[in-house]
Design an enzyme around this catalytic site. Structure first.
Site, PDB file in Angstrom:
ATOM      1  N   GLU A 152       0.848  -1.208   0.000  1.00 49.69           N
ATOM      2  CA  GLU A 152       0.000   0.000   0.000  1.00 49.69           C
ATOM      3  C   GLU A 152       0.873   1.244   0.000  1.00 49.69           C
ATOM      4  O   GLU A 152       2.018   1.215   0.454  1.00 49.69           O
ATOM      5  CB  GLU A 152      -0.799  -0.022   1.296  1.00 49.69           C
ATOM      6  CG  GLU A 152      -2.271   0.187   1.308  1.00 49.69           C
ATOM      7  CD  GLU A 152      -2.969   1.100   0.347  1.00 49.69           C
ATOM      8  OE1 GLU A 152      -2.357   1.684  -0.573  1.00 49.69           O
ATOM      9  OE2 GLU A 152      -4.174   1.254   0.539  1.00 49.69           O
ATOM     10  N   ASP A 153       0.322   2.331  -0.473  1.00 48.27           N
ATOM     11  CA  ASP A 153       1.047   3.604  -0.420  1.00 48.27           C
ATOM     12  C   ASP A 153       1.007   4.215   0.975  1.00 48.27           C
ATOM     13  O   ASP A 153       2.020   4.648   1.512  1.00 48.27           O
ATOM     14  CB  ASP A 153       0.503   4.597  -1.467  1.00 48.27           C
ATOM     15  CG  ASP A 153      -1.017   4.776  -1.424  1.00 48.27           C
ATOM     16  OD1 ASP A 153      -1.694   4.123  -0.611  1.00 48.27           O
ATOM     17  OD2 ASP A 153      -1.527   5.586  -2.221  1.00 48.27           O
ATOM     18  N   ASP A 163      -4.074   5.412   6.521  1.00 47.11           N
ATOM     19  CA  ASP A 163      -4.572   6.640   7.125  1.00 47.11           C
ATOM     20  C   ASP A 163      -5.593   6.226   8.195  1.00 47.11           C
ATOM     21  O   ASP A 163      -5.202   5.842   9.299  1.00 47.11           O
ATOM     22  CB  ASP A 163      -5.166   7.471   5.975  1.00 47.11           C
ATOM     23  CG  ASP A 163      -5.646   8.848   6.382  1.00 47.11           C
ATOM     24  OD1 ASP A 163      -5.046   9.452   7.264  1.00 47.11           O
ATOM     25  OD2 ASP A 163      -6.627   9.325   5.790  1.00 47.11           O
ATOM     26  N   PHE A 169      -1.432  16.025   4.591  1.00 43.56           N
ATOM     27  CA  PHE A 169      -1.780  15.397   3.320  1.00 43.56           C
ATOM     28  C   PHE A 169      -0.557  15.405   2.402  1.00 43.56           C
ATOM     29  O   PHE A 169       0.003  16.449   2.103  1.00 43.56           O
ATOM     30  CB  PHE A 169      -2.967  16.099   2.653  1.00 43.56           C
ATOM     31  CG  PHE A 169      -3.581  15.241   1.596  1.00 43.56           C
ATOM     32  CD1 PHE A 169      -4.490  14.247   1.937  1.00 43.56           C
ATOM     33  CD2 PHE A 169      -3.205  15.383   0.263  1.00 43.56           C
ATOM     34  CE1 PHE A 169      -5.029  13.414   0.956  1.00 43.56           C
ATOM     35  CE2 PHE A 169      -3.752  14.556  -0.718  1.00 43.56           C
ATOM     36  CZ  PHE A 169      -4.660  13.572  -0.370  1.00 43.56           C
ATOM     37  N   ARG A 192       1.398  12.164  -8.670  1.00 45.47           N
ATOM     38  CA  ARG A 192       1.819  10.773  -8.407  1.00 45.47           C
ATOM     39  C   ARG A 192       3.256  10.547  -8.866  1.00 45.47           C
ATOM     40  O   ARG A 192       3.967   9.720  -8.318  1.00 45.47           O
ATOM     41  CB  ARG A 192       0.927   9.787  -9.167  1.00 45.47           C
ATOM     42  CG  ARG A 192      -0.501   9.721  -8.664  1.00 45.47           C
ATOM     43  CD  ARG A 192      -1.201   8.513  -9.297  1.00 45.47           C
ATOM     44  NE  ARG A 192      -2.642   8.561  -9.140  1.00 45.47           N
ATOM     45  CZ  ARG A 192      -3.311   8.160  -8.059  1.00 45.47           C
ATOM     46  NH1 ARG A 192      -2.653   7.687  -7.018  1.00 45.47           N
ATOM     47  NH2 ARG A 192      -4.622   8.231  -8.009  1.00 45.47           N
TER      48      ARG A 192
HETATM   49  P1  IMP Z   1      -7.692   4.902   4.711  1.00 47.03           P
HETATM   50  O1  IMP Z   1      -8.769   3.956   4.298  1.00 47.03           O
HETATM   51  O2  IMP Z   1      -8.237   6.095   5.420  1.00 47.03           O
HETATM   52  O3  IMP Z   1      -6.571   4.246   5.487  1.00 47.03           O
HETATM   53  O4  IMP Z   1      -7.130   5.545   3.395  1.00 47.03           O
HETATM   54  C1  IMP Z   1      -6.250   4.920   2.615  1.00 47.03           C
HETATM   55  C2  IMP Z   1      -6.169   5.591   1.255  1.00 47.03           C
HETATM   56  O5  IMP Z   1      -6.461   6.985   1.315  1.00 47.03           O
HETATM   57  C3  IMP Z   1      -4.769   5.511   0.760  1.00 47.03           C
HETATM   58  O6  IMP Z   1      -4.533   4.305   0.086  1.00 47.03           O
HETATM   59  C4  IMP Z   1      -4.685   6.719  -0.142  1.00 47.03           C
HETATM   60  O7  IMP Z   1      -5.163   6.389  -1.419  1.00 47.03           O
HETATM   61  C5  IMP Z   1      -5.600   7.732   0.498  1.00 47.03           C
HETATM   62  N1  IMP Z   1      -4.850   8.690   1.337  1.00 47.03           N
HETATM   63  C6  IMP Z   1      -4.824   8.768   2.684  1.00 47.03           C
HETATM   64  N2  IMP Z   1      -4.014   9.752   3.111  1.00 47.03           N
HETATM   65  C7  IMP Z   1      -3.494  10.302   1.993  1.00 47.03           C
HETATM   66  C8  IMP Z   1      -2.542  11.370   1.775  1.00 47.03           C
HETATM   67  O8  IMP Z   1      -1.983  12.013   2.683  1.00 47.03           O
HETATM   68  N3  IMP Z   1      -2.246  11.634   0.474  1.00 47.03           N
HETATM   69  C9  IMP Z   1      -2.797  10.959  -0.569  1.00 47.03           C
HETATM   70  N4  IMP Z   1      -3.665   9.958  -0.403  1.00 47.03           N
HETATM   71  C10 IMP Z   1      -4.017   9.636   0.866  1.00 47.03           C
HETATM   72 MG    MG Z   2      -3.998   3.585  -1.604  1.00 44.88          MG
END
Ligand code: IMP
Ligand code: MG
Length: 173
Positions: free
Chosen positions: A97-98, A101, A150, A163
């Protein structure tokens, strides 16, 4: 609206850390193969760099789930946009995963993948924002913990932009 990007992690720092994590994964999976599942689109740059640093046999598959629109906060709604091409039964799966959050996307993804009976399932992320966690997820490999800001670059986008930045930057609105 226009935004500026402030560098948080340089290209060199990111690449150095990916090499270390790659070595750790190679040790942990010694004698096995690793089936990497890249979470599109954000995970794609990280997956490529990481896979090159892993010395055990690697196979790759891709999945796309959506929890974000062009916004900067999670909607809590997760759906599969693109499923895997191959079954994962009996495989040692590593989700790549990138960023983690709230943890909503990954906790959902792990649940559905577990139902397909992999031999094991682990999670590797380039970035983690632990302060933001809503759903508890066990992250096995983290390249960097970052503050609640962010970020973009190295696969991460803001409204589909940035990206391709070779470093990680904070978006300043
Ligand atoms: P989660 O479900 O809240 O953990 O969100 C995960 C997804 O939200 C990641 O795979 C990203 O695609 C996006 N995301 C969360 N934080 C960021 C950020 O700081 N920059 C860009 N994308 C984010
Ligand atoms: Mg992602």
């Amino acid at each position: 609206m226009s935004e500026r990007i402030r560098q948080l992690l340089s290209e060199e720092e990111v690449n150095r850390r990916i090499c270390q994590i790659g070595e750790q994964i190679s040790r942990d999976y010694e004698g096995k193969s690793v089936h990497m599942i890249c979470v599109l689109k954000g995970g794609v740059f990280f997956t490529c760099e990481l896979a090159k640093r892993v010395t055990v046999p690697v196979s790759l598959d891709f999945m796309s789930v959506s929890s974000y629109g062009n916004d900067t906060s999670s909607s809590g709604v997760v759906r599969i946009v693109k499923d895997l091409d191959e079954p994962i039964e009996g495989k040692d799966v590593l989700i790549v995963e990138d960023i983690i959050d709230s943890g909503r996307t990954l906790s959902y993804l792990i649940e559905i993948l577990k139902q397909r009976h992999p031999a094991s399932i682990h999670l590797c992320t380039l970035l983690d924002k632990p302060e933001r966690r809503v759903k508890d997820v066990k992250v096995d490999y983290v390249c960097f913990n970052i503050p609640d800001e962010f970020v973009v670059g190295y696969g991460l986008d803001y409204a589909q932009k940035y990206r391709n930045l070779p470093y990680i930057g904070v978006v300043e609105f």
